[in-house]
Motif scaffolding. Structure first.
Motif, PDB file in Angstrom:
ATOM      1  N   SER A  27       0.811  -1.199  -0.359  1.00  0.00           N
ATOM      2  CA  SER A  27      -0.073  -0.197  -0.112  1.00  0.00           C
ATOM      3  C   SER A  27       0.818   1.421  -0.013  1.00  0.00           C
ATOM      4  O   SER A  27       2.212   1.175   0.649  1.00  0.00           O
ATOM      5  N   ALA A  28       0.624   2.348  -0.707  1.00  0.00           N
ATOM      6  CA  ALA A  28       1.209   3.376  -0.779  1.00  0.00           C
ATOM      7  C   ALA A  28       1.336   3.952   0.996  1.00  0.00           C
ATOM      8  O   ALA A  28       0.263   3.854   1.518  1.00  0.00           O
ATOM      9  N   THR A  29       2.430   4.710   1.304  1.00  0.00           N
ATOM     10  CA  THR A  29       2.493   5.258   2.627  1.00  0.00           C
ATOM     11  C   THR A  29       2.518   6.379   2.472  1.00  0.00           C
ATOM     12  O   THR A  29       3.175   7.414   2.546  1.00  0.00           O
ATOM     13  N   LYS A  30       0.794   6.193   2.427  1.00  0.00           N
ATOM     14  CA  LYS A  30      -0.225   7.652   2.964  1.00  0.00           C
ATOM     15  C   LYS A  30      -0.333   8.108   4.601  1.00  0.00           C
ATOM     16  O   LYS A  30      -1.193   6.480   4.078  1.00  0.00           O
ATOM     17  N   SER A  61     -12.029  11.565  -0.824  1.00  0.00           N
ATOM     18  CA  SER A  61     -12.475  11.001   1.112  1.00  0.00           C
ATOM     19  C   SER A  61     -10.720  10.364   1.345  1.00  0.00           C
ATOM     20  O   SER A  61     -10.215  10.108   0.953  1.00  0.00           O
ATOM     21  N   ASN A  62     -10.206  11.171   2.650  1.00  0.00           N
ATOM     22  CA  ASN A  62      -8.972  10.834   2.714  1.00  0.00           C
ATOM     23  C   ASN A  62      -9.248   9.458   4.096  1.00  0.00           C
ATOM     24  O   ASN A  62     -10.118   9.812   5.168  1.00  0.00           O
ATOM     25  N   LEU A  63      -9.023   7.937   3.841  1.00  0.00           N
ATOM     26  CA  LEU A  63      -9.710   7.491   5.096  1.00  0.00           C
ATOM     27  C   LEU A  63      -8.674   6.630   5.843  1.00  0.00           C
ATOM     28  O   LEU A  63      -7.516   7.181   5.561  1.00  0.00           O
ATOM     29  N   VAL A  64      -9.168   6.027   7.191  1.00  0.00           N
ATOM     30  CA  VAL A  64      -7.672   5.275   8.486  1.00  0.00           C
ATOM     31  C   VAL A  64      -6.628   4.587   7.234  1.00  0.00           C
ATOM     32  O   VAL A  64      -8.037   3.797   6.748  1.00  0.00           O
ATOM     33  N   PHE A  65      -5.984   4.501   8.000  1.00  0.00           N
ATOM     34  CA  PHE A  65      -4.873   3.784   7.033  1.00  0.00           C
ATOM     35  C   PHE A  65      -5.535   1.641   6.709  1.00  0.00           C
ATOM     36  O   PHE A  65      -5.397   0.958   5.831  1.00  0.00           O
ATOM     37  N   LEU A  66      -5.715   1.958   8.626  1.00  0.00           N
ATOM     38  CA  LEU A  66      -6.406   0.316   8.750  1.00  0.00           C
ATOM     39  C   LEU A  66      -7.536   0.092   8.333  1.00  0.00           C
ATOM     40  O   LEU A  66      -7.722  -1.409   8.268  1.00  0.00           O
ATOM     41  N   SER A  67      -8.699   0.885   7.688  1.00  0.00           N
ATOM     42  CA  SER A  67      -9.647   0.709   7.068  1.00  0.00           C
ATOM     43  C   SER A  67      -9.511   0.390   5.430  1.00  0.00           C
ATOM     44  O   SER A  67      -9.787  -1.322   5.029  1.00  0.00           O
ATOM     45  N   LYS A  68      -8.524   1.358   4.886  1.00  0.00           N
ATOM     46  CA  LYS A  68      -8.291   0.708   3.516  1.00  0.00           C
ATOM     47  C   LYS A  68      -7.491  -0.939   3.646  1.00  0.00           C
ATOM     48  O   LYS A  68      -7.830  -1.422   2.609  1.00  0.00           O
TER      49      LYS A  68
END
Length: 321
Positions: free
Chosen positions: A82-85, A150-157
């Motif tokens: 995953s992208a480091t965002k 939308s900027n989501l929580v990383f763990l949700s993705k």
């Protein structure tokens, strides 16, 4: 390199905004505009009961009732690929999470497996920060020229990706993908869709035929998906039942989704009860809304009558270009 290129071409890294007196007032205006836009579109469907739409049942060799637990190696691959965002809602930056992954991996894997087994998507994972981005440079700085991202929580993705892997395997095993679908499929993309369209055009030109290309663009199509139809289609056509269907109804934010419209330090919390903002979605579920062969036949029948009278050949593509 990309930052330098943008600066050389005069592209500012900051998105221009409409004139405003305060960030708080602008955030409120954007939040109300985005929600009102979707509501106005949905109001046009008043009187239509989604559950009254008949779904053609489909025989599924092996229904998907329960998602299988994922191992630590699978979760590690999902995280590292995953992208480091990071999102401001994240408990820790994604970069730091990847550096400490050996320590955090067992806990993250446990959280994802509990979510899949219980059919529950944590409320904190349903929150997002909404950033208004200009659709195209040069447009007037008015509200309708912006789109919500939308900027989501990383763990949700990561959890959604774990679900998507098993969902795609289920579709492949039971051959549930539409033959003409290019979206949300491995080894398929907008490029493969365009190649097919281009090939059809070239073949028609070789035969000295006249080609008519009809493109349909729906306003806020992803944001106006009917949750009732989506869940009904997942169950009836795609054989997803039990806890798996319950798990699917949570990540797609059917109810109680908290949304913040942010710009700088301005925040406005909103609760969405019927909307699916883009990127706030179990994206691979969109593939179940592509036309079924019977629907393609119906469209082809209508278009076929017109084209036959005009002695024109026609082809229907269900690709999302």
């Amino acid at each position: 390199m990309f930052k330098i290129a943008k600066s050389l071409f005069g592209n500012s890294p900051d998105t221009p905004l409409p004139p405003h007196e305060s960030a708080n007032a602008l955030a409120e205006e954007f939040s109300s505009f985005f929600i009102t836009k979707i509501q106005n579109i949905m109001d046009q469907f008043d009187g239509l009961d989604p559950l009254s739409i008949e779904e053609e049942p489909q025989e599924i060799g092996k229904p998907l009732v329960q998602f299988s637990p994922v191992c630590e190696d699978t979760v590690r691959k999902l995280i590292m690929s995953s992208a480091t965002k990071s999102c401001d809602l994240d408990s820790m930056p994604t970069k730091l999470l990847k550096q400490c992954l050996d320590i955090m991996l067992p806990l993250i894997t446990l959280m994802i497996n509990l979510s899949l087994q219980m059919g529950h998507f944590p409320t904190a994972w349903k929150e997002a920060l909404i950033l208004p981005l200009l659709k195209k440079l040069g447009l007037d700085l008015i509200l309708k020229s912006f789109r919500p991202v939308s900027n989501l929580v990383f763990l949700s993705k990561i959890c959604e990706k774990a679900v998507a892997v098993q969902y795609k395997d289920h579709c492949k095993l039971n051959r549930l993908y539409s033959p003409l679908q290019s979206a949300y499929r491995d080894d398929h993309s907008t490029e493969t869709a365009l190649i097919k369209v281009q090939n059809n055009l070239l073949r028609a030109m070789d035969k000295d035929e006249v080609v008519l290309l009809l493109l349909l663009d729906l306003s806020a199509a992803f944001d106006t998906v009917s949750h009732e139809i989506l869940l009904k289609r997942l169950s009836g056509r795609f054989g997803i039942h039990g806890t798996a269907l319950k798990s699917g109804s949570n990540p797609i934010y059917v109810e109680g989704n908290s949304r913040s419209c942010s710009r700088g330090y301005a925040l406005r919390n909103r609760t969405l009860n019927g909307e699916c903002p883009e990127a706030l979605y179990w994206g691979h579920c969109y593939s179940v809304l592509t036309p079924h062969p019977s629907e393609i036949l119906l469209i082809n029948t209508v278009l076929g009558c017109i084209c036959t009278q005009m002695t024109l050949e026609h082809t229907y593509h269900s690709n999302q270009v």
